[in-house]
Design a protein around this motif. Sequence first.
Motif, PDB file in Angstrom:
ATOM      1  N   LYS A 172      26.054  32.521  53.116  1.00  0.00           N
ATOM      2  CA  LYS A 172      25.357  33.719  53.585  1.00  0.00           C
ATOM      3  C   LYS A 172      25.803  34.963  52.832  1.00  0.00           C
ATOM      4  O   LYS A 172      25.022  35.894  52.621  1.00  0.00           O
ATOM      5  CB  LYS A 172      25.587  33.903  55.081  1.00  0.00           C
ATOM      6  CG  LYS A 172      24.826  32.915  55.953  1.00  0.00           C
ATOM      7  CD  LYS A 172      25.065  33.187  57.430  1.00  0.00           C
ATOM      8  CE  LYS A 172      24.262  32.230  58.309  1.00  0.00           C
ATOM      9  NZ  LYS A 172      24.499  32.474  59.752  1.00  0.00           N
ATOM     10  N   ALA A 173      27.080  34.987  52.449  1.00  0.00           N
ATOM     11  CA  ALA A 173      27.603  36.160  51.738  1.00  0.00           C
ATOM     12  C   ALA A 173      27.139  36.195  50.288  1.00  0.00           C
ATOM     13  O   ALA A 173      27.296  37.224  49.610  1.00  0.00           O
ATOM     14  CB  ALA A 173      29.127  36.170  51.806  1.00  0.00           C
ATOM     15  N   GLY A 174      26.596  35.068  49.805  1.00  0.00           N
ATOM     16  CA  GLY A 174      26.123  35.023  48.428  1.00  0.00           C
ATOM     17  C   GLY A 174      27.237  35.193  47.408  1.00  0.00           C
ATOM     18  O   GLY A 174      27.046  35.811  46.354  1.00  0.00           O
ATOM     19  N   LEU A 175      28.396  34.631  47.711  1.00  0.00           N
ATOM     20  CA  LEU A 175      29.550  34.803  46.825  1.00  0.00           C
ATOM     21  C   LEU A 175      29.340  34.069  45.503  1.00  0.00           C
ATOM     22  O   LEU A 175      28.776  32.980  45.465  1.00  0.00           O
ATOM     23  CB  LEU A 175      30.818  34.270  47.503  1.00  0.00           C
ATOM     24  CG  LEU A 175      31.218  34.944  48.823  1.00  0.00           C
ATOM     25  CD1 LEU A 175      32.469  34.289  49.384  1.00  0.00           C
ATOM     26  CD2 LEU A 175      31.446  36.430  48.607  1.00  0.00           C
ATOM     27  N   ALA A 176      29.838  34.676  44.429  1.00  0.00           N
ATOM     28  CA  ALA A 176      29.785  34.037  43.109  1.00  0.00           C
ATOM     29  C   ALA A 176      30.912  33.025  43.004  1.00  0.00           C
ATOM     30  O   ALA A 176      32.039  33.295  43.389  1.00  0.00           O
ATOM     31  CB  ALA A 176      29.914  35.088  42.012  1.00  0.00           C
ATOM     32  N   PHE A 177      30.605  31.838  42.496  1.00  0.00           N
ATOM     33  CA  PHE A 177      31.609  30.784  42.330  1.00  0.00           C
ATOM     34  C   PHE A 177      32.315  31.005  40.994  1.00  0.00           C
ATOM     35  O   PHE A 177      32.155  30.237  40.047  1.00  0.00           O
ATOM     36  CB  PHE A 177      30.944  29.404  42.379  1.00  0.00           C
ATOM     37  CG  PHE A 177      30.435  29.025  43.736  1.00  0.00           C
ATOM     38  CD1 PHE A 177      31.061  28.022  44.467  1.00  0.00           C
ATOM     39  CD2 PHE A 177      29.360  29.679  44.304  1.00  0.00           C
ATOM     40  CE1 PHE A 177      30.597  27.655  45.725  1.00  0.00           C
ATOM     41  CE2 PHE A 177      28.885  29.333  45.556  1.00  0.00           C
ATOM     42  CZ  PHE A 177      29.510  28.316  46.275  1.00  0.00           C
ATOM     43  N   GLU A 178      33.107  32.071  40.948  1.00  0.00           N
ATOM     44  CA  GLU A 178      33.743  32.417  39.692  1.00  0.00           C
ATOM     45  C   GLU A 178      35.063  33.114  39.959  1.00  0.00           C
ATOM     46  O   GLU A 178      35.375  33.499  41.089  1.00  0.00           O
ATOM     47  CB  GLU A 178      32.827  33.327  38.863  1.00  0.00           C
ATOM     48  CG  GLU A 178      32.469  34.629  39.568  1.00  0.00           C
ATOM     49  CD  GLU A 178      31.412  35.418  38.827  1.00  0.00           C
ATOM     50  OE1 GLU A 178      30.715  34.816  37.999  1.00  0.00           O
ATOM     51  OE2 GLU A 178      31.287  36.636  39.080  1.00  0.00           O
ATOM     52  N   VAL A 179      35.852  33.287  38.897  1.00  0.00           N
ATOM     53  CA  VAL A 179      37.142  33.948  39.005  1.00  0.00           C
ATOM     54  C   VAL A 179      36.910  35.456  39.023  1.00  0.00           C
ATOM     55  O   VAL A 179      36.230  35.997  38.144  1.00  0.00           O
ATOM     56  CB  VAL A 179      38.046  33.580  37.808  1.00  0.00           C
ATOM     57  CG1 VAL A 179      39.411  34.230  37.963  1.00  0.00           C
ATOM     58  CG2 VAL A 179      38.184  32.064  37.700  1.00  0.00           C
ATOM     59  N   PRO A 180      37.428  36.165  40.040  1.00  0.00           N
ATOM     60  CA  PRO A 180      37.239  37.618  40.080  1.00  0.00           C
ATOM     61  C   PRO A 180      37.972  38.303  38.930  1.00  0.00           C
ATOM     62  O   PRO A 180      38.919  37.759  38.371  1.00  0.00           O
ATOM     63  CB  PRO A 180      37.839  38.015  41.432  1.00  0.00           C
ATOM     64  CG  PRO A 180      38.793  36.917  41.769  1.00  0.00           C
ATOM     65  CD  PRO A 180      38.206  35.668  41.175  1.00  0.00           C
ATOM     66  N   ARG A 181      37.542  39.492  38.607  1.00  0.00           N
ATOM     67  CA  ARG A 181      38.140  40.246  37.503  1.00  0.00           C
ATOM     68  C   ARG A 181      38.705  41.565  38.018  1.00  0.00           C
ATOM     69  O   ARG A 181      38.380  42.034  39.097  1.00  0.00           O
ATOM     70  CB  ARG A 181      37.086  40.535  36.422  1.00  0.00           C
ATOM     71  CG  ARG A 181      36.328  39.307  35.924  1.00  0.00           C
ATOM     72  CD  ARG A 181      37.228  38.317  35.229  1.00  0.00           C
ATOM     73  NE  ARG A 181      36.513  37.108  34.844  1.00  0.00           N
ATOM     74  CZ  ARG A 181      37.106  36.025  34.364  1.00  0.00           C
ATOM     75  NH1 ARG A 181      38.416  35.984  34.213  1.00  0.00           N
ATOM     76  NH2 ARG A 181      36.378  34.959  34.050  1.00  0.00           N
ATOM     77  N   GLY A 182      39.558  42.170  37.200  1.00  0.00           N
ATOM     78  CA  GLY A 182      40.074  43.504  37.476  1.00  0.00           C
ATOM     79  C   GLY A 182      40.863  43.587  38.764  1.00  0.00           C
ATOM     80  O   GLY A 182      41.606  42.674  39.135  1.00  0.00           O
ATOM     81  N   ALA A 183      40.677  44.721  39.470  1.00  0.00           N
ATOM     82  CA  ALA A 183      41.436  44.966  40.695  1.00  0.00           C
ATOM     83  C   ALA A 183      41.121  43.928  41.770  1.00  0.00           C
ATOM     84  O   ALA A 183      41.986  43.555  42.565  1.00  0.00           O
ATOM     85  CB  ALA A 183      41.141  46.373  41.210  1.00  0.00           C
ATOM     86  N   ASP A 184      39.875  43.449  41.788  1.00  0.00           N
ATOM     87  CA  ASP A 184      39.486  42.453  42.785  1.00  0.00           C
ATOM     88  C   ASP A 184      40.270  41.158  42.605  1.00  0.00           C
ATOM     89  O   ASP A 184      40.583  40.469  43.573  1.00  0.00           O
ATOM     90  CB  ASP A 184      37.986  42.178  42.683  1.00  0.00           C
ATOM     91  CG  ASP A 184      37.480  41.307  43.826  1.00  0.00           C
ATOM     92  OD1 ASP A 184      37.954  41.484  44.961  1.00  0.00           O
ATOM     93  OD2 ASP A 184      36.616  40.446  43.585  1.00  0.00           O
ATOM     94  N   ARG A 185      40.598  40.843  41.370  1.00  0.00           N
ATOM     95  CA  ARG A 185      41.367  39.618  41.082  1.00  0.00           C
ATOM     96  C   ARG A 185      42.740  39.678  41.752  1.00  0.00           C
ATOM     97  O   ARG A 185      43.191  38.704  42.356  1.00  0.00           O
ATOM     98  CB  ARG A 185      41.511  39.453  39.574  1.00  0.00           C
ATOM     99  CG  ARG A 185      42.339  38.244  39.149  1.00  0.00           C
ATOM    100  CD  ARG A 185      42.558  38.289  37.651  1.00  0.00           C
ATOM    101  NE  ARG A 185      43.424  37.242  37.171  1.00  0.00           N
ATOM    102  CZ  ARG A 185      43.016  36.176  36.491  1.00  0.00           C
ATOM    103  NH1 ARG A 185      41.728  36.029  36.232  1.00  0.00           N
ATOM    104  NH2 ARG A 185      43.870  35.275  36.068  1.00  0.00           N
ATOM    105  N   THR A 186      43.407  40.825  41.662  1.00  0.00           N
ATOM    106  CA  THR A 186      44.738  40.980  42.259  1.00  0.00           C
ATOM    107  C   THR A 186      44.675  40.807  43.767  1.00  0.00           C
ATOM    108  O   THR A 186      45.496  40.100  44.364  1.00  0.00           O
ATOM    109  CB  THR A 186      45.318  42.356  41.917  1.00  0.00           C
ATOM    110  OG1 THR A 186      45.397  42.491  40.499  1.00  0.00           O
ATOM    111  CG2 THR A 186      46.710  42.525  42.511  1.00  0.00           C
ATOM    112  N   ALA A 187      43.678  41.453  44.389  1.00  0.00           N
ATOM    113  CA  ALA A 187      43.540  41.353  45.839  1.00  0.00           C
ATOM    114  C   ALA A 187      43.210  39.931  46.269  1.00  0.00           C
ATOM    115  O   ALA A 187      43.759  39.420  47.255  1.00  0.00           O
ATOM    116  CB  ALA A 187      42.463  42.321  46.318  1.00  0.00           C
ATOM    117  N   ARG A 188      42.326  39.284  45.530  1.00  0.00           N
ATOM    118  CA  ARG A 188      41.920  37.926  45.878  1.00  0.00           C
ATOM    119  C   ARG A 188      43.035  36.915  45.622  1.00  0.00           C
ATOM    120  O   ARG A 188      43.149  35.906  46.326  1.00  0.00           O
ATOM    121  CB  ARG A 188      40.667  37.555  45.089  1.00  0.00           C
ATOM    122  CG  ARG A 188      39.413  38.360  45.464  1.00  0.00           C
ATOM    123  CD  ARG A 188      38.666  37.701  46.588  1.00  0.00           C
ATOM    124  NE  ARG A 188      38.223  36.381  46.206  1.00  0.00           N
ATOM    125  CZ  ARG A 188      37.150  36.124  45.437  1.00  0.00           C
ATOM    126  NH1 ARG A 188      36.419  37.130  44.973  1.00  0.00           N
ATOM    127  NH2 ARG A 188      36.811  34.890  45.163  1.00  0.00           N
TER     128      ARG A 188
END
Length: 423
Positions: A172-188
């Motif tokens: 439902k969230a439509g998340l991308a099946f990929e490695v996050p980048r930048g600041a989002d990567r650190t949080a994730r």
Amino acid sequence: MADETTRRAIEAVFRIERAKLIAGLARLVRDFDRAEELAQEALVTALSEWPKAGVPNNPAAWLMATAKRRAIDGFRRDTMRERKHAEIARELDNEPDHSLERIEVAMADDIGDELLGLIFTACHPILPADARAALTLRLVGGLTVGEIARAFVSNETAIAQRIVRAKRTIGKAGLAFEVPRGADRTARLASVLEVIYLIFNEGYAATAGTDRIRPRLCAEAQRLGRILAGLMPDEPEAFGLLALMEIQASRLSARTKPDGSLIPLTEQSRARWDRFLIQRGFAALHRAEALHGADGPYALQAAIAACHARAPIADDTDWRRIASIYDRLREVIPSPIIDLNRAVAHSMAYGPDAGLDMIGSIAGLDALRGYAPLSAARGDFLFRAGRIAEAKIQFEVAANLTQNVSERSFLLARAATCVAQSN
């Protein structure tokens, strides 16, 4: 007999490659359930064809090629209703014959990102921690719903529903099946590390049930940690977590008696600690420090575990160094649990009264209300301070609070020791 040998080989290959298959397929079809179905269909095809044609030279590439072809067929049957599906199918359909060699090369280029993307998606912070753990064990670990339920002392229906809800939330969230980048990567990444360590801790010190330790969960968390470190070779905290788990896991065989009762760290036979795992842990910790990650939360906890591992006997433990590391850890990730562990370290380094003073300042915190280890620690401090009657009460309180049968027995035994000393 040959067919049986082939079948076992097929199943072994599938267990090894399952997570990579699902990772690549999930990225392709953007749907966990469909990715699992396609992987399973590829296995069924292999069970049918390999006994006749033999195991291919590159079984992983064969399975992926078969699953992708089925995905294309599915897109066609659905008349390419979604534009993304049409684009993917058209792109794949243009590859002549889908030769195994071409697919193998393509997989080598991006399979690391695909598997890492699967881990990041399964551990997305949009999901509750228990759902992240269950989904990760199912998709990346390959455990069955029954195995996950047994590991967490839950029922299969509850675990199955948890996984279904998690998949639905991601869809439902439509998340991308990929490695996050930048600041989002650190949080994730923090969420990924949290999930892996949650799985490990439930194996190392079970919160419920009859068994105090569940080695299968620890082993699975270590495997996930090794995968993550291998996929993120420049991420210090991935190595910090791996170091922490390897060193702690080295003590598993020494943590309980044959009857399952708990053996405290200070009373364990260090000859039974696994030196190979300790060396692996040291190597991972060294890698984290070399990447300038010595002050990372997991690296600091690994450094504490390393202090215990370096001491030939309990009396040689450098408790003052451990206390100083806890002081630093408290600055990096302040939490009531860290404060409690810090109080234990200071009690060992500077005497039980130091621990009692520190524990008194945190005992009223909401996060520690009804927390069995708090009462257990206070009981230990009081016992070592010679306040036996008070210690007995705290051990009994802790025993009533814990949900783990083995831990309850251990705490009641400590209360009984207090009674014996009082008589």
